[in-house]
Design an enzyme around this catalytic site. Structure first.
Site, PDB file in Angstrom:
ATOM      1  N   ASP A  66      14.182 -18.697  -0.555  1.00 25.71           N
ATOM      2  CA  ASP A  66      15.787 -18.327  -1.181  1.00 25.71           C
ATOM      3  C   ASP A  66      15.525 -17.219  -2.966  1.00 25.71           C
ATOM      4  O   ASP A  66      14.291 -17.400  -3.341  1.00 25.71           O
ATOM      5  CB  ASP A  66      15.191 -20.288  -2.238  1.00 25.71           C
ATOM      6  CG  ASP A  66      13.583 -20.622  -1.644  1.00 25.71           C
ATOM      7  OD1 ASP A  66      13.284 -19.807  -2.086  1.00 25.71           O
ATOM      8  OD2 ASP A  66      13.997 -21.615  -1.438  1.00 25.71           O
ATOM      9  N   ASN A 135      12.418 -34.772  -3.044  1.00 25.02           N
ATOM     10  CA  ASN A 135      13.328 -35.633  -2.291  1.00 25.02           C
ATOM     11  C   ASN A 135      13.443 -34.586  -0.869  1.00 25.02           C
ATOM     12  O   ASN A 135      14.303 -34.970   0.022  1.00 25.02           O
ATOM     13  CB  ASN A 135      14.844 -34.865  -2.807  1.00 25.02           C
ATOM     14  CG  ASN A 135      15.074 -33.419  -2.554  1.00 25.02           C
ATOM     15  OD1 ASN A 135      14.501 -32.580  -1.905  1.00 25.02           O
ATOM     16  ND2 ASN A 135      16.189 -33.067  -3.338  1.00 25.02           N
ATOM     17  N   HIS A 137      12.801 -31.838   0.462  1.00 19.73           N
ATOM     18  CA  HIS A 137      13.719 -30.812   0.760  1.00 19.73           C
ATOM     19  C   HIS A 137      12.438 -29.222   0.746  1.00 19.73           C
ATOM     20  O   HIS A 137      12.044 -29.574   0.907  1.00 19.73           O
ATOM     21  CB  HIS A 137      15.092 -29.801  -0.331  1.00 19.73           C
ATOM     22  CG  HIS A 137      14.272 -29.374  -1.304  1.00 19.73           C
ATOM     23  ND1 HIS A 137      14.300 -29.821  -2.954  1.00 19.73           N
ATOM     24  CD2 HIS A 137      12.612 -28.551  -1.785  1.00 19.73           C
ATOM     25  CE1 HIS A 137      13.756 -29.307  -3.395  1.00 19.73           C
ATOM     26  NE2 HIS A 137      12.883 -28.014  -2.876  1.00 19.73           N
ATOM     27  N   GLU A 142      18.755 -28.958   0.371  1.00 14.79           N
ATOM     28  CA  GLU A 142      18.363 -30.306   0.111  1.00 14.79           C
ATOM     29  C   GLU A 142      19.154 -31.322   0.458  1.00 14.79           C
ATOM     30  O   GLU A 142      19.376 -31.038   1.958  1.00 14.79           O
ATOM     31  CB  GLU A 142      20.161 -30.421  -1.092  1.00 14.79           C
ATOM     32  CG  GLU A 142      18.914 -29.565  -2.762  1.00 14.79           C
ATOM     33  CD  GLU A 142      18.000 -29.862  -3.108  1.00 14.79           C
ATOM     34  OE1 GLU A 142      16.870 -30.795  -2.944  1.00 14.79           O
ATOM     35  OE2 GLU A 142      18.175 -29.498  -4.557  1.00 14.79           O
TER      36      GLU A 142
HETATM   37  C1  F6R Z   1      10.555 -22.333  -3.300  1.00 14.72           C
HETATM   38  C2  F6R Z   1      11.053 -23.403  -2.238  1.00 14.72           C
HETATM   39  C3  F6R Z   1      11.322 -24.625  -2.251  1.00 14.72           C
HETATM   40  C4  F6R Z   1       9.579 -25.120  -2.689  1.00 14.72           C
HETATM   41  C5  F6R Z   1       9.283 -27.118  -3.413  1.00 14.72           C
HETATM   42  C6  F6R Z   1       8.836 -27.371  -3.899  1.00 14.72           C
HETATM   43  O1  F6R Z   1      10.675 -21.149  -2.712  1.00 14.72           O
HETATM   44  O2  F6R Z   1      12.012 -22.943  -1.876  1.00 14.72           O
HETATM   45  O3  F6R Z   1      11.775 -25.451  -1.080  1.00 14.72           O
HETATM   46  O4  F6R Z   1       8.511 -25.368  -2.125  1.00 14.72           O
HETATM   47  O5  F6R Z   1      10.737 -27.455  -3.880  1.00 14.72           O
HETATM   48  O6  F6R Z   1       8.245 -26.990  -5.048  1.00 14.72           O
HETATM   49  P1  F6R Z   1       6.596 -27.128  -6.137  1.00 14.72           P
HETATM   50  O7  F6R Z   1       5.917 -26.476  -5.505  1.00 14.72           O
HETATM   51  O8  F6R Z   1       7.396 -26.268  -7.077  1.00 14.72           O
HETATM   52  O9  F6R Z   1       7.009 -28.633  -6.542  1.00 14.72           O
END
Ligand code: F6R
Length: 256
Positions: A66, A135, A137, A142
């Site tokens: 992303d 959450n 994702h 989301e």
């Molecule tokens: C990042 C991504 C997100 C993160 C998720 C967890 O490229 O796609 O899904 O993996 O938000 O983020 P952290 O690891 O910072 O808790």
């Protein structure tokens, strides 16, 4: 789905890196899908340390999950910059072997199509590393994202914006939108490796691994994937009721 429970985030990084190294040994031109954020950092550091053993990443192709909309690639908070800093430069990847969706394109839907075309022309992702949001994702899909979704412009939930505010100077600087691989794009990868550490991830991990397969918990889509591994530290595993299969080669164990 294999669930591997390890002691802490350093062991988690070594366990996830071991799977990537297996993939690299099988195919030096591995297409590695990469997550950003905090969770996979120990994995990237563990991979970098394998270079001392002579592992060569120079032919690896790397695909992002992303990118934010409207953050210049030169901004340290952009995922372009994260991938350069944590992955491409330390692993010695060739810059033209790194594919990241263009969150600054004038035509964002066209950038999403170009990104999907890019993945297809690489022959698909071999191993996709994933983190998980509080959450549930994955990528920036989301809760409520369709299982059939592909790379698209998506709105970040306020939970995610608040969680990611730590990467920005001011909370209001966190973008409202991103380009993200869709859930159908993610599950096209031959192998999925999700890493999570910390008690703040325990509820999401339990829902993803042991809850119903539902778009309300996007990460639950991993339950349907034939080659999915979830690697968690003890804190992130705290909500699991049934344990995953122990995976001795990764140093995982049972918690009961
Ligand atoms: C990042 C991504 C997100 C993160 C998720 C967890 O490229 O796609 O899904 O993996 O938000 O983020 P952290 O690891 O910072 O808790």
């Amino acid at each position: 789905m294999d669930v591997v429970i390890v002691e802490d985030k350093e062991s988690l990084g070594r366990a996830a890196a071991a799977l990537v190294v297996d993939g690299l040994r099988a195919d030096p031109r591995l297409v590695l899908g990469v997550a950003t954020g905090s969770s996979p950092v120990t994995t990237y550091r563990a991979l970098v340390s394998t270079r001392a053993d002579g592992l060569d990443f120079s032919q690896v192709r790397c695909v992002a999950l992303d990118e934010y909309v409207g953050i210049p690639a030169s901004d340290p908070a952009s995922y372009h910059a994260f991938i350069r800093r944590e992955i491409a430069t330390p692993l010695g990847l060739r810059p033209d072997n790194v594919l990241v969706p263009d969150g600054n394109a004038a035509d964002l839907p066209a950038a999403c199509v170009a990104f999907e075309d890019g993945i297809r022309s690489l022959g698909g992702v071999g191993i996709q590393l994933l983190g998980i949001g509080r959450n549930g994702h994955v990528g920036f899909n989301e809760p409520g994202s369709p299982f059939g979704s592909r790379t698209r412009v998506a709105r970040l939930s306020e939970t995610t914006r608040a969680d990611n505010a730590r990467f920005f100077t001011r909370p209001e600087d966190v973008p409202t939108h991103c380009l993200t691989q869709g859930l159908a794009t993610i599950v096209d990868a031959a192998g999925l490796v999700l890493v999570a550490s910390g008690s703040h991830k325990a509820e999401a991990v339990a829902a993803a691994v042991e809850g119903p397969v539902t778009e309300a918990c996007p990460a639950s889509v991993l339950q349907r994937h034939p080659q999915a591994t979830v690697i968690v530290d003890r804190d992130a595993a705290a909500g699991l009721r049934r344990m995953g299969r122990p995976h001795a080669s990764l140093g995982g164990d049972w918690l009961d």
